[in-house]
Scaffold this active site. Structure first.
Site, PDB file in Angstrom:
ATOM      1  N   HIS A 172      30.316   9.804  -0.757  1.00 41.18           N
ATOM      2  CA  HIS A 172      30.718   9.481   0.616  1.00 41.18           C
ATOM      3  C   HIS A 172      31.854   8.467   0.678  1.00 41.18           C
ATOM      4  CE1 HIS A 172      27.512  11.665   2.810  1.00 41.18           C
ATOM      5  NE2 HIS A 172      26.927  11.586   1.630  1.00 41.18           N
ATOM      6  N   ASP A 220      38.844   4.233   3.354  1.00 42.08           N
ATOM      7  CA  ASP A 220      37.591   4.768   3.875  1.00 42.08           C
ATOM      8  C   ASP A 220      37.435   6.186   3.351  1.00 42.08           C
ATOM      9  OD1 ASP A 220      35.270   4.702   5.405  1.00 42.08           O
ATOM     10  OD2 ASP A 220      36.301   3.883   7.156  1.00 42.08           O
TER      11      ASP A 220
HETATM   12  P1  ADQ Z   1      30.374   4.197   6.979  1.00 39.23           P
HETATM   13  O1  ADQ Z   1      31.173   3.269   6.137  1.00 39.23           O
HETATM   14  O2  ADQ Z   1      29.151   3.635   7.537  1.00 39.23           O
HETATM   15  O3  ADQ Z   1      30.031   5.543   6.212  1.00 39.23           O
HETATM   16  P2  ADQ Z   1      31.529   5.832   9.213  1.00 39.23           P
HETATM   17  O4  ADQ Z   1      31.962   7.101   8.615  1.00 39.23           O
HETATM   18  O5  ADQ Z   1      32.418   5.356  10.286  1.00 39.23           O
HETATM   19  O6  ADQ Z   1      31.407   4.650   8.177  1.00 39.23           O
HETATM   20  O7  ADQ Z   1      30.096   6.089   9.793  1.00 39.23           O
HETATM   21  C1  ADQ Z   1      29.446   5.118  10.540  1.00 39.23           C
HETATM   22  C2  ADQ Z   1      28.422   5.766  11.465  1.00 39.23           C
HETATM   23  O8  ADQ Z   1      27.635   4.712  12.004  1.00 39.23           O
HETATM   24  C3  ADQ Z   1      29.082   6.473  12.625  1.00 39.23           C
HETATM   25  O9  ADQ Z   1      28.356   7.623  12.934  1.00 39.23           O
HETATM   26  C4  ADQ Z   1      29.024   5.446  13.762  1.00 39.23           C
HETATM   27  O10 ADQ Z   1      28.852   6.009  15.044  1.00 39.23           O
HETATM   28  C5  ADQ Z   1      27.813   4.633  13.403  1.00 39.23           C
HETATM   29  N1  ADQ Z   1      28.051   3.232  13.775  1.00 39.23           N
HETATM   30  C6  ADQ Z   1      28.976   2.405  13.296  1.00 39.23           C
HETATM   31  N2  ADQ Z   1      28.901   1.199  13.904  1.00 39.23           N
HETATM   32  C7  ADQ Z   1      27.918   1.287  14.792  1.00 39.23           C
HETATM   33  C8  ADQ Z   1      27.345   0.396  15.753  1.00 39.23           C
HETATM   34  N3  ADQ Z   1      27.793  -0.845  15.944  1.00 39.23           N
HETATM   35  N4  ADQ Z   1      26.320   0.830  16.484  1.00 39.23           N
HETATM   36  C9  ADQ Z   1      25.864   2.072  16.326  1.00 39.23           C
HETATM   37  N5  ADQ Z   1      26.357   2.956  15.467  1.00 39.23           N
HETATM   38  C10 ADQ Z   1      27.363   2.580  14.699  1.00 39.23           C
HETATM   39  C11 ADQ Z   1      30.219   6.033   4.874  1.00 39.23           C
HETATM   40  C12 ADQ Z   1      31.668   6.015   4.371  1.00 39.23           C
HETATM   41  C13 ADQ Z   1      32.575   6.751   5.355  1.00 39.23           C
HETATM   42  C14 ADQ Z   1      32.062   8.183   5.554  1.00 39.23           C
HETATM   43  C15 ADQ Z   1      30.579   8.187   5.888  1.00 39.23           C
HETATM   44  C16 ADQ Z   1      29.996   9.598   5.862  1.00 39.23           C
HETATM   45  O11 ADQ Z   1      32.120   4.678   4.173  1.00 39.23           O
HETATM   46  O12 ADQ Z   1      33.908   6.779   4.862  1.00 39.23           O
HETATM   47  O13 ADQ Z   1      32.758   8.774   6.613  1.00 39.23           O
HETATM   48  O14 ADQ Z   1      29.829   7.419   4.939  1.00 39.23           O
HETATM   49  O15 ADQ Z   1      30.263  10.242   4.659  1.00 39.23           O
END
Ligand code: ADQ
Length: 456
Positions: free
Chosen positions: A156, A362
């Site tokens: 991921h 990311d």
């Molecule tokens: P993350 O680093 O956690 O994931 P991201 O892909 O943006 O980053 O996913 C975060 C998830 O958590 C999103 O669905 C978002 O809506 C939710 N989220 C974030 N902040 C929040 C908040 N304050 N309140 C509620 N919900 C929140 C890791 C990798 C990424 C990759 C994903 C999936 O770092 O690059 O896209 O896994 O593979």
């Protein structure tokens, strides 16, 4: 098709009748419901006398297998090797790496624990799908225990180029671990190419598009993860009407909103993002009093020193920006250290004129995709997106920025805030075509098909 066995660091058991939270849980559960199977992961509990046998909880065709860990193992495996070594290396932050052999031993010991826990649960015909950097050695640990089932791995995070990977003293072991899988999935072609060039000495591409490493044929492919596009687009108007979204818009009294939503993590580029907002207010003084930036950033991994540091740094930066620019009836930067329910978040996205997503690195970044899917197609907001998010490979119609260029990000903000509605609609329609063509179901089916192909 055989049963599916999913293994990830954490599992997200879903209460009967409740919807799963978050794309990965949605995708994994959809896959498990199709085939039946097991989801194995850490229970979230720490205990001195943690049992090596997982607790099993059945829910229809699927079984949750939950492992407890000892506090010592957890500290070495999770805070130590996974989050103080692999996470910074994979995000190109080599100065933040704290490598110790003890932590790596702990990491490998926990992976062996996972393998031992899984072994008695396996049946002939099973397919195994391992997730993320915490569990890279698991495939090989299973092979060493005689497992011949097809095993897929999905990373991921980004995968670094060979020179960066080399900072990990045991990178050769890591490459050998990855070669134990039948399918290795990464988010982007860049990550795939980085892994292939790291394997360069031993791999060769075969005529069927696979890669041969030490006599094993492996599918190495980009599977860009995505979101539940249609569900988000359908839920967003209702979310826009929720009390929380009304409260937010009422508080803005007609000002434009820029929104950022990230785990509080140094990979997300928050300090420079705050600087870019400050630059916007400096260079375009008539923006003052007319735009607010809300950053939602719940703390994560708080036991790791770098995460405590970034939290202090952001508190001080937010204070400085507000101290310099705030007025009696206007707070320029709203900085919230808390998590927000998913539905509420959709209403916030749809209320925001700009989605600001500027990670330094990311794997994908799902917030960028969620922000787009939640917009009103008639009056959509603009996504400002870092070129170092995996999502930039697909979301070309966003305003793409280099997050190291603080002035460039400020210029993109100004451009987004003044963009005519026709251009916003065109860009939004182009982005939605991408997100409809590749949603979370598509991602899951492509990976499962590759794993099925490996089985055949
Ligand atoms: P993350 O680093 O956690 O994931 P991201 O892909 O943006 O980053 O996913 C975060 C998830 O958590 C999103 O669905 C978002 O809506 C939710 N989220 C974030 N902040 C929040 C908040 N304050 N309140 C509620 N919900 C929140 C890791 C990798 C990424 C990759 C994903 C999936 O770092 O690059 O896209 O896994 O593979």
């Amino acid at each position: 098709m055989g049963r599916l066995i999913v293994v990830s660091n954490r599992i997200a058991p879903v209460e009967e009748g409740k919807a799963p939270q978050g794309g990965l849980a949605v995708a994994v559960l959809a896959a498990l419901k199709e085939t039946g199977g097991i989801w194995l992961g850490w229970s979230g509990r720490l205990a001195e006398d943690a049992s090596p046998q997982p607790k099993l909880k059945r829910a229809g065709p699927l079984t949750y297998a939950m492992l407890d860990l000892t506090p010592q193992d957890f500290d070495l495996y999770y805070n130590g090797h996974a989050n103080s070594v692999l996470w910074p290396v994979f995000h190109y932050r080599t100065q933040l790496v704290h490598y110790t052999r003890a932590a790596e031993d702990g990491y490998r010991r926990v992976n062996a624990l996972f393998a031992d826990a899984l072994l008695p649960l396996l049946q002939p015909g099973d397919r195994i799908w391992v997730h993320d950097y915490q569990l890279i050695p698991l495939g090989r640990a299973l092979r060493e225990r005689g497992v011949e089932a097809p095993i897929g791995f999905f990373l991921h995070t980004p995968f670094p180029t060979p020179e960066v990977l080399r900072t990990l003293p045991t990178h050769r072991d890591l490459l050998r671990d990855l070669a134990a899988y039948d399918v290795v999935g990464l988010h982007t072609t860049r990550d795939r190419d980085a892994l292939l060039s790291a394997w360069h000495r031993t791999w060769r591409e075969t005529t069927d598009g696979r890669v041969e490493v030490d006599g094993r044929r492996i599918v190495v492919e980009a599977f860009p993860i995505s979101i539940e596009t249609e569900e988000i687009a359908a839920d967003a108007p209702g979310a826009w009407n929720m009390r929380s979204a009304h409260r937010l818009r009422d508080s803005l009294v007609g000002r434009d909103l820029i929104i950022g939503v990230d785990r509080l993590d140094y990979s997300k580029g928050l300090p420079r993002r705050f600087e870019a907002f400050r630059t916007l207010l400096e260079r375009w003084p008539d923006r003052r009093g007319r735009v607010s930036y809300m950053q939602i950033a719940p703390p994560t991994r708080s036991d790791v020193a770098e995460y405590q540091e970034i939290r202090h740094q952001l508190e001080s930066l937010a204070g400085a920006v507000n101290g310099e620019f705030a007025d009696i009836d206007w707070v320029p930067l709203r900085y919230l250290n808390k998590s927000v329910p998913r539905k509420t978040l959709l209403g916030f996205y749809r209320s925001a004129r700009v989605g600001l997503v500027t990670p330094m690195r990311d794997g994908m970044n799902l917030v960028a995709k969620e922000y787009v899917a939640a917009q009103d197609p008639e009056a959509p907001g603009v996504l400002v997106l870092s070129e170092f998010a995996g999502a930039a490979e697909e979301l070309e119609a966003a305003l793409i920025v280099n997050p190291f260029d603080v002035e460039g990000v400020a210029e993109a903000l100004e451009r987004a805030l003044t963009m005519p509605v026709e251009e916003r609609r065109e860009r939004h329609a182009a982005l939605m075509r991408v997100l409809r063509g590749n949603d979370i179901g598509h991602w899951r089916r492509r990976f499962m098909a590759a794993l099925e192909g490996a089985a055949a």
